[in-house]
Design a protein around this motif. Structure first.
Motif, PDB file in Angstrom:
ATOM      1  N   MET A 186     -16.815  13.981   7.945  1.00 41.71           N
ATOM      2  CA  MET A 186     -17.174  12.613   7.560  1.00 41.71           C
ATOM      3  C   MET A 186     -17.383  11.693   8.760  1.00 41.71           C
ATOM      4  SD  MET A 186     -17.348  12.882   4.292  1.00 41.71           S
ATOM      5  CE  MET A 186     -17.228  11.230   3.592  1.00 41.71           C
ATOM      6  N   SER A 242     -19.795  10.053  11.258  1.00 39.03           N
ATOM      7  CA  SER A 242     -21.236   9.786  11.365  1.00 39.03           C
ATOM      8  C   SER A 242     -21.774  10.133  12.745  1.00 39.03           C
ATOM      9  CB  SER A 242     -21.523   8.318  11.047  1.00 39.03           C
ATOM     10  OG  SER A 242     -20.836   7.458  11.941  1.00 39.03           O
ATOM     11  N   THR A 279     -21.375  12.998   6.233  1.00 38.27           N
ATOM     12  CA  THR A 279     -22.055  11.701   6.263  1.00 38.27           C
ATOM     13  C   THR A 279     -23.399  11.778   6.978  1.00 38.27           C
ATOM     14  OG1 THR A 279     -20.880  11.135   8.296  1.00 38.27           O
ATOM     15  CG2 THR A 279     -19.919  10.378   6.231  1.00 38.27           C
ATOM     16  N   CYS A 301     -24.192  14.739   0.836  1.00 36.40           N
ATOM     17  CA  CYS A 301     -24.286  13.784   1.947  1.00 36.40           C
ATOM     18  C   CYS A 301     -23.893  12.372   1.500  1.00 36.40           C
ATOM     19  CB  CYS A 301     -25.713  13.784   2.510  1.00 36.40           C
ATOM     20  SG  CYS A 301     -25.833  13.057   4.144  1.00 36.40           S
ATOM     21  N   SER A 331     -24.100   7.077   6.087  1.00 43.14           N
ATOM     22  CA  SER A 331     -23.384   5.969   6.723  1.00 43.14           C
ATOM     23  C   SER A 331     -24.339   4.798   6.901  1.00 43.14           C
ATOM     24  CB  SER A 331     -22.843   6.413   8.078  1.00 43.14           C
ATOM     25  OG  SER A 331     -23.902   6.835   8.911  1.00 43.14           O
ATOM     26  N   ALA A 337     -16.910   3.024   5.844  1.00 46.13           N
ATOM     27  CA  ALA A 337     -16.446   4.401   6.042  1.00 46.13           C
ATOM     28  C   ALA A 337     -15.164   4.657   5.251  1.00 46.13           C
ATOM     29  CB  ALA A 337     -16.239   4.677   7.524  1.00 46.13           C
ATOM     30  N   ARG A 388     -15.633   5.380   1.510  1.00 47.29           N
ATOM     31  CA  ARG A 388     -16.202   6.667   1.096  1.00 47.29           C
ATOM     32  C   ARG A 388     -15.123   7.662   0.662  1.00 47.29           C
ATOM     33  NH1 ARG A 388     -19.856   6.006   5.727  1.00 47.29           N
ATOM     34  NH2 ARG A 388     -18.452   7.342   6.924  1.00 47.29           N
TER      35      ARG A 388
END
Length: 396
Positions: A8, A10, A43, A60, A63, A76, A79
């Protein structure tokens, strides 16, 4: 065996060409070879998957890079709920494997709730990295997330002793840390590779592969090469990669009058690296920051798999991986004179260079292939029944 692989961060394009991207791909590739069916949660896909990974389902969570840092951090964090819902919909899994990122905790907590084996792989002290290199607004929240995810992980893996020491500062991680260094896909480096460059066979090519960032010691490498080249004009320097220090490196090369003897390739695709390594006589890892060295450098494993003699700074994990005078040569970090002298020694002693290269390759094949590394991780997670599928099973 169904495995959820979670990344996760980015900053890690899972199908990109950065070192972290190759790391993800190779772990996934080895898990697949050992019989796992992977679902990837990320991400940032970062492009098309390699052909052998193209059938892996990818979930996916894009971000948002075009918002302020504080809002990006909150996005973030948000998520986590999305990730949990998707894991719920996609289960059951036999293993949840996550590459630690700053704001992700739900995958490990989900695994603990469902009593599924889980592994959290920690590659760096991310909070400190973020503060120094990119900026961090919600530091306390990042600390809280780290404490949660370290405490929830079934198995906690550090890629180096230095990363393990960092993890040990978190009470939830203490006494639960296992050090498993990185590896290399030895299948990418068959013997008798054809070189990319057609240099004079009498020339001696010093090589470096990696992102051109300050801590990689490229300025020291150029200075050392300048010293070497003054004594041995038939030497070349091949720098493979791109990054924020490229312009400064090119300017330094120009000022030293080395333009005709130094080649910077810029960014290359991972499949091109193999032949570029075959164009080198020695692979160099000239890290110059001994106090903040926590890496398990993929480049060094690749040098060794390619059968190159390795010259590396005597810092961190490198001092344990490279057995001085056996699988490579160690020199003083940040010392151009020491590095130049070590390179000159290898140039003047081809039999030593060949012996070190052979021993380095044997070492990584035996102890540091990704397949060996991933088996260690699965054994640690209690999944030692994983095995490579036969051709007949794959076809079925």
């Amino acid at each position: 065996m169904r495995v959820a692989y979670v990344s996760m961060d980015s900053g890690v394009p899972v199908f990109g060409s950065k070192g972290c991207s190759i790391h993800v791909q190779e772990v996934v590739r080895s898990l697949t070879k050992l019989g796992a069916r992977i679902e990837l949660f990320t991400t940032r896909a970062g492009g098309q998957a390699p052909s052998d990974l193209s059938k892996i389902p990818v979930h996916c969570f894009p971000s948002q890079a075009d918002i302020e840092v504080k809002d990006r951090e909150l996005h973030a964090l948000s998520r986590n709920q999305q990730l949990r819902e998707l894991l719920e919909c996609s289960q059951p899994f036999d293993l949840i494997y996550e590459r630690y990122s700053l704001w992700s905790y739900e995958a490990m907590e989900f695994a603990r709730t469902k009593r599924v084996p889980s592994v959290l792989e920690v590659n760096a002290p991310l909070i400190e990295e973020q503060i120094i290199h990119r900026g961090l607004v919600h530091r306390e929240w990042a600390q809280t997330v780290a404490g949660r995810v370290f405490g929830s992980a079934g198995k906690l893996i550090a890629v180096s002793s230095e990363v393990a020491s960092y993890l040990n500062t978190f009470p939830t991680a203490q006494g639960r840390i296992h050090v498993i260094p990185n590896g290399v896909n030895v299948d990418r480096f068959p013997p008798q590779l054809s070189p990319t460059t057609a240099e004079n066979p009498t020339s001696f090519t010093v090589g470096f592969v990696g992102t051109l960032k300050p801590w990689h010691g490229i300025a020291v490498l150029v200075e050392a090469f300048d010293l070497l080249h003054k004594q041995h004009p038939n030497t070349r320097l091949l720098i493979v990669g791109d990054g924020p220090k490229r312009a400064a490196i090119e300017e330094d090369v120009r000022k030293r009058g080395l333009v005709d003897s130094v080649h910077l390739t810029g960014r290359v695709n991972p499949h091109e690296v193999t032949a570029l390594l075959a164009s080198m006589n020695v692979g160099v890892a000239p890290y110059d920051d001994a106090t903040h060295f926590y890496f398990s450098p993929l480049k060094v494993y690749e040098y060794m798999a390619a059968g190159l003699p390795v010259v590396a700074s005597q810092v961190g994990q490198l001092a344990a991986l490279i057995h001085h005078e056996e699988t490579g040569l160690l020199c003083t970090a940040g010392d151009a004179l020491s590095l130049a002298a070590t390179l000159a020694r290898l140039k003047g002693d081809p039999s030593l260079a060949a012996r070190l290269g052979r021993a380095a390759r044997s070492c990584v094949i035996r102890d540091h292939s990704w397949d060996v590394t991933v088996r260690r991780i699965l054994n640690l997670a209690g999944l030692d029944g994983a095995r490579q599928l036969s051709h007949e099973e794959v076809a079925a």
